[in-house]
Write a protein that holds these residues in place. Sequence first.
Motif, PDB file in Angstrom:
ATOM      1  N   GLY A  73      26.355  49.428  31.546  1.00 38.21           N
ATOM      2  CA  GLY A  73      26.269  48.004  31.861  1.00 38.21           C
ATOM      3  C   GLY A  73      25.331  47.243  30.960  1.00 38.21           C
ATOM      4  N   GLU A  74      24.874  47.889  29.890  1.00 36.17           N
ATOM      5  CA  GLU A  74      23.988  47.235  28.916  1.00 36.17           C
ATOM      6  C   GLU A  74      24.863  46.533  27.870  1.00 36.17           C
ATOM      7  OE1 GLU A  74      20.766  47.070  28.895  1.00 36.17           O
ATOM      8  OE2 GLU A  74      19.995  48.656  30.169  1.00 36.17           O
ATOM      9  N   TYR A  75      25.534  45.471  28.307  1.00 34.08           N
ATOM     10  CA  TYR A  75      26.524  44.817  27.450  1.00 34.08           C
ATOM     11  C   TYR A  75      25.892  44.184  26.209  1.00 34.08           C
ATOM     12  CZ  TYR A  75      29.402  45.364  31.635  1.00 34.08           C
ATOM     13  OH  TYR A  75      30.076  45.881  32.699  1.00 34.08           O
ATOM     14  N   LEU A  95      36.928  43.839  16.938  1.00 32.76           N
ATOM     15  CA  LEU A  95      37.019  42.515  17.558  1.00 32.76           C
ATOM     16  C   LEU A  95      37.465  42.635  19.018  1.00 32.76           C
ATOM     17  CD1 LEU A  95      38.614  40.276  14.765  1.00 32.76           C
ATOM     18  CD2 LEU A  95      36.294  40.109  15.696  1.00 32.76           C
ATOM     19  N   LYS A  96      38.389  43.540  19.289  1.00 31.59           N
ATOM     20  CA  LYS A  96      38.851  43.742  20.667  1.00 31.59           C
ATOM     21  C   LYS A  96      37.707  44.229  21.561  1.00 31.59           C
ATOM     22  CE  LYS A  96      42.818  45.843  21.245  1.00 31.59           C
ATOM     23  NZ  LYS A  96      43.969  46.739  21.047  1.00 31.59           N
ATOM     24  N   GLU A  97      36.896  45.137  21.031  1.00 39.29           N
ATOM     25  CA  GLU A  97      35.738  45.618  21.798  1.00 39.29           C
ATOM     26  C   GLU A  97      34.766  44.468  22.071  1.00 39.29           C
ATOM     27  OE1 GLU A  97      35.407  48.418  23.157  1.00 39.29           O
ATOM     28  OE2 GLU A  97      36.807  49.735  22.131  1.00 39.29           O
ATOM     29  N   TYR A 102      32.278  40.463  25.759  1.00 42.61           N
ATOM     30  CA  TYR A 102      32.018  39.081  26.161  1.00 42.61           C
ATOM     31  C   TYR A 102      32.647  38.787  27.524  1.00 42.61           C
ATOM     32  CZ  TYR A 102      29.997  37.349  21.752  1.00 42.61           C
ATOM     33  OH  TYR A 102      29.165  37.097  20.685  1.00 42.61           O
ATOM     34  N   PHE A 103      33.858  39.320  27.722  1.00 43.86           N
ATOM     35  CA  PHE A 103      34.567  39.117  28.990  1.00 43.86           C
ATOM     36  C   PHE A 103      33.803  39.761  30.143  1.00 43.86           C
ATOM     37  CE2 PHE A 103      37.725  40.662  32.102  1.00 43.86           C
ATOM     38  CZ  PHE A 103      38.226  39.445  32.530  1.00 43.86           C
ATOM     39  N   LEU A 108      33.105  33.783  28.969  1.00 47.90           N
ATOM     40  CA  LEU A 108      34.567  33.686  28.912  1.00 47.90           C
ATOM     41  C   LEU A 108      35.063  32.895  27.705  1.00 47.90           C
ATOM     42  CD1 LEU A 108      35.407  33.180  32.701  1.00 47.90           C
ATOM     43  CD2 LEU A 108      35.163  35.297  31.388  1.00 47.90           C
ATOM     44  N   GLU A 109      34.373  31.821  27.337  1.00 49.61           N
ATOM     45  CA  GLU A 109      34.806  31.028  26.182  1.00 49.61           C
ATOM     46  C   GLU A 109      34.713  31.860  24.897  1.00 49.61           C
ATOM     47  OE1 GLU A 109      36.320  28.386  25.665  1.00 49.61           O
ATOM     48  OE2 GLU A 109      36.159  27.153  27.453  1.00 49.61           O
ATOM     49  N   LYS A 110      33.612  32.615  24.764  1.00 47.75           N
ATOM     50  CA  LYS A 110      33.457  33.456  23.579  1.00 47.75           C
ATOM     51  C   LYS A 110      34.522  34.553  23.564  1.00 47.75           C
ATOM     52  CE  LYS A 110      28.530  32.763  22.645  1.00 47.75           C
ATOM     53  NZ  LYS A 110      27.210  33.395  22.462  1.00 47.75           N
TER      54      LYS A 110
END
Length: 313
Positions: A73-75, A95-97, A102-103, A108-110
């Motif tokens: 959980g250390e995003y 980029l997908k990661e 970010y999600f 959410l915008e990023k």
Amino acid sequence: MRDPLFQLILFVIIILLTVLITVGIGKLREYLKEKELKNFLKDFEYLEIENIKLDDSSIEALFLLAKAYYKEGEYEKALKIYLWINKNIKSTEILKEIANLYFKAGFLEKAKNIAYQVLKIKPRDKEMLKILLIIDEKFGNYKEIIDIIEIFEELGIDLQKEKANALLKYIQNGKNCNVEFCEDVKTVEDIYKKYPFIKREYIEFLFKTNPKNAYELIADEYHKYIDLFFNRNDIPKNIKDNKWKIYKNTPFEIKALNYLPSNLATLEFEYICSNCKKIFPIYSTRCPHCNELFTEELILKLSENKIVENIEL
């Protein structure tokens, strides 16, 4: 001869103790695994990734480290690693990661912007389309949701649950849907007839608009939806007449409730996702953890009565 009520209460206590011990052992195992992972990550806490020379082996190691941070959980720390890799090595997979991170972190915008970057390169990437679909749902962008579902259909993927959810959102928010997507559904009842798996949402709607029909629909399996009407004062006698009606598949908790004094015990409710098995205190149409739709099932729990009565919804 022992009092039957005492025997029942003793049985309930034994059941509860068994459950608590089982849950406790599971929690202990999770704690030990988390502790082991945290100890592993401490070794890298002060690692300056900018000083690492990027080659195949170091990139693989950084990927593993980022995934470990993600699991913990250390995003922010995971994101730092992926952004550094992406700065030096351009890749849609990275980029997908980043979009996923970010999600998950709530940016959410990023996440949306990164997802669009991926889709410029891979216009039919299912993972990024799914992220956009969920983000647009949160933002109330119903037209965009329909567009994404239509792209999935072009890919040969029929998202029945996403369709049903989009239609529910449209109607519940008073939107006029004039496109082909919703030409054969104009009411919540229409959606239920077409997609029977939204039964819970339909029953919840009926309790707000036509309780009599709701009770008729659930009479033989009321225990699956008891949280929707448990504290109402209009429960019909074929479901509860001083005591709850008992059927072959009636859960133990409801049977026990019939024998326990009403000022002693009541029911509390939790919801378990049949997909990821996470448990939540509040029902959600979309699981907050795995984002699957219509997967949450009711869990009944006997608890101390806090006296909440005669609530009209």
